[in-house]
Design a protein around this motif. Structure first.
Motif, PDB file in Angstrom:
ATOM      1  N   LEU A  78       0.762  -1.374   0.086  1.00  0.00           N
ATOM      2  CA  LEU A  78       0.069   0.041  -0.266  1.00  0.00           C
ATOM      3  C   LEU A  78       0.808   1.323   0.142  1.00  0.00           C
ATOM      4  CD1 LEU A  78      -2.802   0.641   0.147  1.00  0.00           C
ATOM      5  CD2 LEU A  78      -2.877   0.866   2.597  1.00  0.00           C
ATOM      6  N   ASP A  79       2.155   1.209   0.356  1.00  0.00           N
ATOM      7  CA  ASP A  79       2.949   2.367   0.391  1.00  0.00           C
ATOM      8  C   ASP A  79       3.329   2.761  -0.772  1.00  0.00           C
ATOM      9  OD1 ASP A  79       4.790   4.114   2.332  1.00  0.00           O
ATOM     10  OD2 ASP A  79       6.243   3.402   0.693  1.00  0.00           O
ATOM     11  N   ARG A  80       3.379   1.889  -1.760  1.00  0.00           N
ATOM     12  CA  ARG A  80       3.747   1.980  -3.298  1.00  0.00           C
ATOM     13  C   ARG A  80       2.582   2.495  -4.128  1.00  0.00           C
ATOM     14  NH1 ARG A  80       6.985  -2.193  -6.577  1.00  0.00           N
ATOM     15  NH2 ARG A  80       8.559  -1.626  -4.762  1.00  0.00           N
ATOM     16  N   TRP A  81       1.440   1.603  -3.572  1.00  0.00           N
ATOM     17  CA  TRP A  81       0.141   1.943  -4.378  1.00  0.00           C
ATOM     18  C   TRP A  81      -0.859   2.709  -3.729  1.00  0.00           C
ATOM     19  CZ3 TRP A  81       0.568   0.615  -9.343  1.00  0.00           C
ATOM     20  CH2 TRP A  81       1.408  -0.472  -9.721  1.00  0.00           C
ATOM     21  N   ALA A  82      -0.649   3.675  -2.664  1.00  0.00           N
ATOM     22  CA  ALA A  82      -1.652   4.274  -1.836  1.00  0.00           C
ATOM     23  C   ALA A  82      -2.075   5.288  -2.914  1.00  0.00           C
ATOM     24  CB  ALA A  82      -1.068   4.758  -0.732  1.00  0.00           C
ATOM     25  N   ILE A  83      -1.402   6.159  -3.389  1.00  0.00           N
ATOM     26  CA  ILE A  83      -1.848   7.254  -4.237  1.00  0.00           C
ATOM     27  C   ILE A  83      -2.436   6.803  -5.330  1.00  0.00           C
ATOM     28  CG2 ILE A  83      -0.965   9.198  -5.709  1.00  0.00           C
ATOM     29  CD1 ILE A  83       1.531   9.504  -3.609  1.00  0.00           C
ATOM     30  N   PRO A  84      -2.010   5.857  -6.176  1.00  0.00           N
ATOM     31  CA  PRO A  84      -2.858   5.291  -7.237  1.00  0.00           C
ATOM     32  C   PRO A  84      -4.485   5.014  -6.971  1.00  0.00           C
ATOM     33  CG  PRO A  84      -0.650   4.496  -7.632  1.00  0.00           C
ATOM     34  CD  PRO A  84      -0.817   5.145  -6.263  1.00  0.00           C
ATOM     35  N   ILE A  85      -4.242   4.229  -5.741  1.00  0.00           N
ATOM     36  CA  ILE A  85      -5.756   3.699  -5.054  1.00  0.00           C
ATOM     37  C   ILE A  85      -6.669   4.871  -4.750  1.00  0.00           C
ATOM     38  CG2 ILE A  85      -6.799   2.402  -3.469  1.00  0.00           C
ATOM     39  CD1 ILE A  85      -4.346   0.507  -3.685  1.00  0.00           C
ATOM     40  N   VAL A  86      -5.990   5.780  -3.832  1.00  0.00           N
ATOM     41  CA  VAL A  86      -6.976   6.894  -3.834  1.00  0.00           C
ATOM     42  C   VAL A  86      -7.433   7.690  -5.027  1.00  0.00           C
ATOM     43  CG1 VAL A  86      -6.676   9.236  -2.525  1.00  0.00           C
ATOM     44  CG2 VAL A  86      -5.686   7.116  -1.358  1.00  0.00           C
ATOM     45  N   CYS A  87      -6.758   7.924  -5.847  1.00  0.00           N
ATOM     46  CA  CYS A  87      -6.887   8.564  -7.046  1.00  0.00           C
ATOM     47  C   CYS A  87      -8.267   7.863  -7.891  1.00  0.00           C
ATOM     48  CB  CYS A  87      -6.036   8.905  -8.016  1.00  0.00           C
ATOM     49  SG  CYS A  87      -4.546   9.907  -7.582  1.00  0.00           S
ATOM     50  N   ILE A  88      -8.028   6.486  -7.904  1.00  0.00           N
ATOM     51  CA  ILE A  88      -9.216   5.588  -8.427  1.00  0.00           C
ATOM     52  C   ILE A  88     -10.485   5.722  -7.475  1.00  0.00           C
ATOM     53  CG2 ILE A  88      -9.871   3.315  -8.862  1.00  0.00           C
ATOM     54  CD1 ILE A  88      -6.945   2.737  -9.611  1.00  0.00           C
ATOM     55  N   ILE A  89     -10.215   5.635  -6.271  1.00  0.00           N
ATOM     56  CA  ILE A  89     -11.452   5.850  -5.350  1.00  0.00           C
ATOM     57  C   ILE A  89     -11.975   7.234  -5.644  1.00  0.00           C
ATOM     58  CG2 ILE A  89     -12.244   5.870  -3.159  1.00  0.00           C
ATOM     59  CD1 ILE A  89     -10.321   3.610  -2.339  1.00  0.00           C
TER      60      ILE A  89
END
Length: 391
Positions: free
Chosen positions: A344-355
Motif C-alpha cells: 500500500l505504501d507504493r500503491w496508496a496514491i494510485p488507489i486513492v485517485c481511483i477511489i
C-alpha cells in the motif's frame, strides 16, 4: 728422469723375476717416449730456510736439474701475445687475474651462464603460462579459492619447466627464479582481488544503507516491509559479497543495520499513532461531506476521540504501545498496509485517485441517473423524518 727410472736392472744371475721387471719397464718406456718429467732432489737439509738460501748453498745436483727444467719449460711454452705484444711472466699473471675477475663477474660466457641463458627463456614462457591461467579467474573471489588456483597454476608451470629445462646443477637456480617471479605475479593478483572485493562489498554496503534510509522514510510505516527489506539486504550481501573484504564489511553492515532497526522501531509506534489520528480525521470529512454516511462519520469521531483523549488521560505512551488493543491495531494495520500481494505504501496514491474518481463519477452521474438507494441512515435535506416516508 723417466729414462733413468726405466733403465734395465742388471741380471747377471738370470733371475726370472728381474727379467719380468725389465720387460715391464720396456713396455712403459714405449709409452713414455715423449715424457719430460723431472725429479728434483732435496735442495737442502734446512727446509724451513730454503727461501733464504742462495744457489751456492744448495745441492749442486738440484741446481743443475732446475736449470734443465727451466730450459725445457722455455722450449715447450710459446710466448703469450696479447694485442701484438709478447707477455713476460708478471704481465701474463696480471692478464690472467683480469680474465679470472671477468669470469667471476659473468662478463665472459661460461658453461653455467650459457645454461642459465637457455633456461631463462624457458622460465619466461612458464611465467607467461602461469599468468595466462591466473588471468582467466574472475575477481573477486574467496582467498581460499584464489590460493587453490595459484597452487594449480604453479604446479602446472613447474611441470612445464621440468619437461624443458637444460642442465641439472643450474636447474635449481632457475627453479628458484621461476618460483620468485610467480610469487610476484601472485602478489599482484592478491592485491587486485582485495581491491575488487572492497569495491564490490562497498557498493553492496552503500546499497543496503540507501535501502535502510528509504525504509526509514516510508509514507506508511510497516514493520513487515522493513523486516522484508532487512532480510533481503542481508541475503543479497551474503551471497554477492566475496573476497577478503567480506568480513570487514559484514561487521560494518551488522552495526549499521542494527542502528537502523532500533531507530525504525523507536519511530514506528509514534508514526503509526499519528497516521491513525490523521486517518480518523480524513474519515470524518469523507463521511460528512463526500459520501454523507453518518455511521462512518461517527466511527471516525470515536476513533479520533479515543486516540487523542482517552489514551492521553488514562494511558502513558509506553503502556499504550504494550496494550493488547494497540497490538490488535498494529496487526490490522500491517495486514492492510503490506502483504506479498499488495504494497500500500507504493500503491496508496494510485488507489486513492481511483477511489476519488469513482466517488466523483457516482456523485455526478450515478446518483442523478439511478437515484439514491441507501439502506442505512443518511442526511435528509428536506427535513422529513423516516416515519412519514414509510407511510
Amino acid at each position: 728422469m723417466v729414462d733413468e727410472a726405466l733403465k734395465h736392472v742388471p741380471n747377471e744371475d738370470g733371475n726370472k723375476n728381474i727379467d719380468q721387471v725389465n720387460r715391464i719397464r720396456d713396455s712403459l718406456a714405449i709409452m713414455g717416449d715423449n715424457s719430460t718429467a723431472f725429479s728434483l732432489p732435496q735442495p737442502h737439509l734446512m727446509r724451513t730456510k730454503l727461501c733464504d738460501l742462495k744457489d751456492e748453498e744448495l745441492d749442486p745436483t738440484y741446481v743443475a736439474r732446475r736449470d734443465q727444467l727451466k730450459k725445457l719449460v722455455a722450449s715447450i711454452l710459446r710466448p703469450k701475445i696479447v694485442q701484438g705484444k709478447a707477455l713476460n711472466g708478471k704481465e701474463f699473471i696480471s692478464f690472467l687475474e683480469q680474465i679470472l675477475d671477468a669470469l667471476n663477474k659473468g662478463e665472459i660466457p661460461s658453461t653455467g651462464s650459457l645454461v642459465e641463458i637457455f633456461n631463462k627463456d624457458i622460465v619466461e614462457r612458464c611465467v607467461k603460462l602461469y599468468n595466462e591461467r591466473m588471468v582467466k579467474l574472475r575477481l573477486p573471489m574467496s582467498e581460499g579459492y584464489l590460493q587453490s588456483s595459484h597452487e594449480t597454476a604453479h604446479n602446472e608451470a613447474i611441470k612445464a619447466f621440468d619437461a624443458q629445462h637444460f642442465g641439472r646443477q643450474h636447474a635449481k637456480k632457475s627453479v628458484d627464479q621461476l618460483d620468485e617471479q610467480m610469487q610476484e605475479v601472485y602478489k599482484n593478483f592478491v592485491l587486485a582481488n582485495e581491491y575488487q572485493s572492497s569495491k564490490l562489498c562497498e557498493a553492496l554496503y552503500t546499497k543496503c544503507e540507501d535501502d535502510m534510509d528509504h525504509l526509514q522514510a516510508l509514507r506508511l510505516p510497516s514493520m513487515a516491509k522493513f523486516n522484508a527489506g532487512f532480510v533481503y539486504c542481508n541475503q543479497s550481501f551474503e551471497h554477492q559479497c566475496v573476497g577478503p573484504s567480506k568480513q570487514n564489511y559484514e561487521q560494518r553492515l551488522t552495526k549499521m543495520m542494527g542502528k537502523a532497526r532500533s531507530l525504525f522501531i523507536k519511530e514506528y509506534n509514534n508514526r503509526l499513532f499519528n497516521w491513525l489520528v490523521a486517518f480518523s480525521l480524513v474519515m470524518v470529512v469523507v463521511g460528512r461531506f463526500i459520501i454523507k454516511f453518518i455511521l462512518l462519520e461517527m466511527a471516525a469521531w470515536i476513533l479520533f476521540i479515543f486516540l487523542e483523549t482517552y489514551t492521553r488521560m488514562f494511558w502513558t505512551a509506553e503502556s499504550l504501545f504494550y496494550n493488547p488493543v494497540w497490538h490488535f491495531i498494529v496487526g490490522t494495520w500491517e495486514t492492510v498496509v503490506y502483504s506479498p500481494v499488495l504494497d500500500l505504501d507504493r500503491w496508496a496514491i494510485p488507489i486513492v485517485c481511483i477511489i476519488a474518481l469513482c466517488v466523483l463519477y457516482w456523485r455526478c452521474y450515478g446518483k442523478w441517473k439511478h437515484g439514491s438507494s441507501w439502506l442505512l441512515p443518511m442526511y435528509n435535506k428536506n427535513g422529513r423524518n423516516n416515519r412519514e416516508r414509510s407511510e
